[in-house]
Design a protein around this motif. Structure first.
Motif, short mmCIF file in Angstrom:
data_model
loop_
_atom_site.label_atom_id
_atom_site.label_comp_id
_atom_site.label_asym_id
_atom_site.label_seq_id
_atom_site.Cartn_x
_atom_site.Cartn_y
_atom_site.Cartn_z
N SER A 78 0.78 -1.31 -0.04
CA SER A 78 -0.14 0.00 0.03
C SER A 78 0.81 1.16 0.01
O SER A 78 0.53 2.21 -0.71
N SER A 79 2.17 1.21 0.93
CA SER A 79 3.01 2.32 0.53
C SER A 79 3.51 2.45 -0.72
O SER A 79 3.73 3.38 -1.25
N VAL A 80 3.65 1.59 -1.46
CA VAL A 80 4.47 1.28 -2.67
C VAL A 80 3.31 2.03 -3.80
O VAL A 80 3.59 2.90 -4.50
N ARG A 81 2.12 1.53 -3.66
CA ARG A 81 0.99 2.18 -4.38
C ARG A 81 0.98 3.78 -4.23
O ARG A 81 0.73 4.47 -5.22
N ALA A 82 1.08 4.20 -2.90
CA ALA A 82 0.80 5.45 -2.60
C ALA A 82 1.96 6.21 -3.31
O ALA A 82 1.73 7.47 -3.77
N PHE A 83 3.28 5.90 -3.07
CA PHE A 83 4.29 6.48 -3.82
C PHE A 83 4.26 6.48 -5.23
O PHE A 83 4.43 7.69 -5.64
N ALA A 84 3.74 5.63 -5.82
CA ALA A 84 3.58 5.55 -7.22
C ALA A 84 2.61 6.59 -7.60
O ALA A 84 2.87 7.53 -8.79
N GLU A 85 1.43 6.90 -6.97
CA GLU A 85 0.39 7.68 -7.11
C GLU A 85 0.89 9.02 -6.91
O GLU A 85 0.43 10.04 -7.77
N THR A 86 1.69 9.16 -6.10
CA THR A 86 2.24 10.59 -5.50
C THR A 86 3.11 11.23 -6.90
O THR A 86 3.13 12.14 -7.34
N ILE A 87 4.16 10.19 -7.11
CA ILE A 87 5.14 10.46 -8.34
C ILE A 87 4.39 10.71 -9.57
O ILE A 87 4.74 11.65 -10.41
N ALA A 88 3.31 9.70 -10.02
CA ALA A 88 2.53 10.22 -11.21
C ALA A 88 1.75 11.35 -11.16
O ALA A 88 1.90 12.21 -12.39
N ALA A 89 1.33 12.00 -9.93
CA ALA A 89 0.74 13.33 -9.83
C ALA A 89 1.73 14.24 -10.05
O ALA A 89 1.48 15.44 -10.44
N ASN A 90 2.92 14.16 -9.22
CA ASN A 90 3.80 15.32 -9.19
C ASN A 90 4.76 15.45 -10.67
O ASN A 90 5.19 16.46 -11.00
N THR A 91 4.70 14.40 -11.31
CA THR A 91 5.40 14.29 -12.59
C THR A 91 4.43 14.39 -13.82
O THR A 91 4.72 13.89 -14.88
N ASP A 92 3.20 14.97 -13.65
CA ASP A 92 2.07 14.86 -14.73
C ASP A 92 2.36 15.57 -15.88
O ASP A 92 2.14 15.22 -16.75
N GLU A 93 3.13 16.86 -15.78
CA GLU A 93 3.58 17.66 -16.91
C GLU A 93 4.89 17.29 -17.26
O GLU A 93 5.28 17.06 -18.48
N ASP A 94 5.92 16.94 -16.35
CA ASP A 94 7.17 16.67 -16.65
C ASP A 94 7.31 15.19 -16.35
O ASP A 94 7.19 14.77 -15.01
N ALA A 95 7.69 14.38 -17.27
CA ALA A 95 7.62 12.87 -17.09
C ALA A 95 8.62 12.64 -16.09
O ALA A 95 9.64 13.31 -15.92
N LEU A 96 8.34 11.30 -15.51
CA LEU A 96 9.59 10.70 -14.53
C LEU A 96 10.50 10.11 -15.71
O LEU A 96 9.94 9.21 -16.51
N ASP A 97 11.67 10.77 -15.58
CA ASP A 97 12.85 10.23 -16.57
C ASP A 97 13.35 8.86 -16.05
O ASP A 97 13.75 8.03 -17.04
N VAL A 98 13.49 8.70 -15.10
CA VAL A 98 14.41 7.59 -14.62
C VAL A 98 14.00 6.83 -13.23
O VAL A 98 13.45 7.73 -12.36
#
Length: 199
Positions: A78-98
């Motif tokens: 559940s922590s992994v999922r929350a982290f992934a959701e936050t990253i996806a939201a934070n990088t909505d305009e700028d992609a996660l590159d690595v």
């Protein structure tokens, strides 16, 4: 998306001089992750420090000299999922590159009972493999938004019985082995059951 497998802290070497990238690294509070985060920050990249605890993430940021502290407890899906959701939201305009899958644990050779993840998996399998697998799958669409999205998987020499990393205080008798996979068929809690999946 390209995937790389590393044994040394060479993540910074894989990235030629370029504009700043968004990079998420698990386990930046020590070892290869700490070294890579520090080097990448000096190159102007944004580092998301994905650590087991908020305190560990704050320490990683302080040690590396910057970045964004985040919680990603690989022993808790559940922590992994929350982290992934936050990253996806934070990088909505700028992609996660690595995405660098770096964090890992090794069980104590003297342990008599297995350490389990919150989800009921033996910790070594749950953290080193299942947690990272889940994270990579959840963030694959986010990585795909980047022109040069990269998945980097690091490893240490702990698995190598011929290296100092694969032994306890250089004693070859304590070296890592590939085992016989017997632990995969043993139920946890069974008398004489495996402390971790052997192999």
């Amino acid at each position: 998306m390209k995937a790389f497998f590393l044994q040394l802290p060479t993540l910074a070497l894989l990235l030629p001089p370029c504009s700043a990238l968004n990079i998420a690294i698990t386990g930046t509070n020590s070892g290869i992750g700490a070294s890579a985060a520090s080097q990448l920050l000096t190159q102007g990249h944004t580092i998301y420090h994905a650590c087991r605890t908020a305190e560990g993430a704050q320490e990683a940021v302080a040690s590396a000299g910057g970045g964004i502290p985040m919680v990603c407890d690989l022993a808790d899906l559940s922590s992994v999922r929350a982290f992934a959701e936050t990253i996806a939201a934070n990088t909505d305009e700028d992609a996660l590159d690595v995405l660098c899958l770096n964090s890992g644990v090794s069980p104590s050779r003297s342990a008599e009972v297995p350490v389990m993840t919150k989800d009921g998996f033996e910790a070594t399998i749950g953290i080193n493999h299942l947690g990272h697998f889940c994270l990579a799958n959840l963030l694959q669409p986010t990585l795909a938004k980047s022109e040069n999205g990269r998945l980097v998987v690091t490893a240490s020499s702990v698995h190598d019985p011929d290296s100092l990393g694969g032994t306890v205080q250089g004693d070859p008798a304590t070296g890592a082995t590939l085992g016989d996979l017997s632990g995969l068929g043993v139920e946890v809690g069974e008398a004489g059951g495996a402390v971790m999946g052997d192999g």
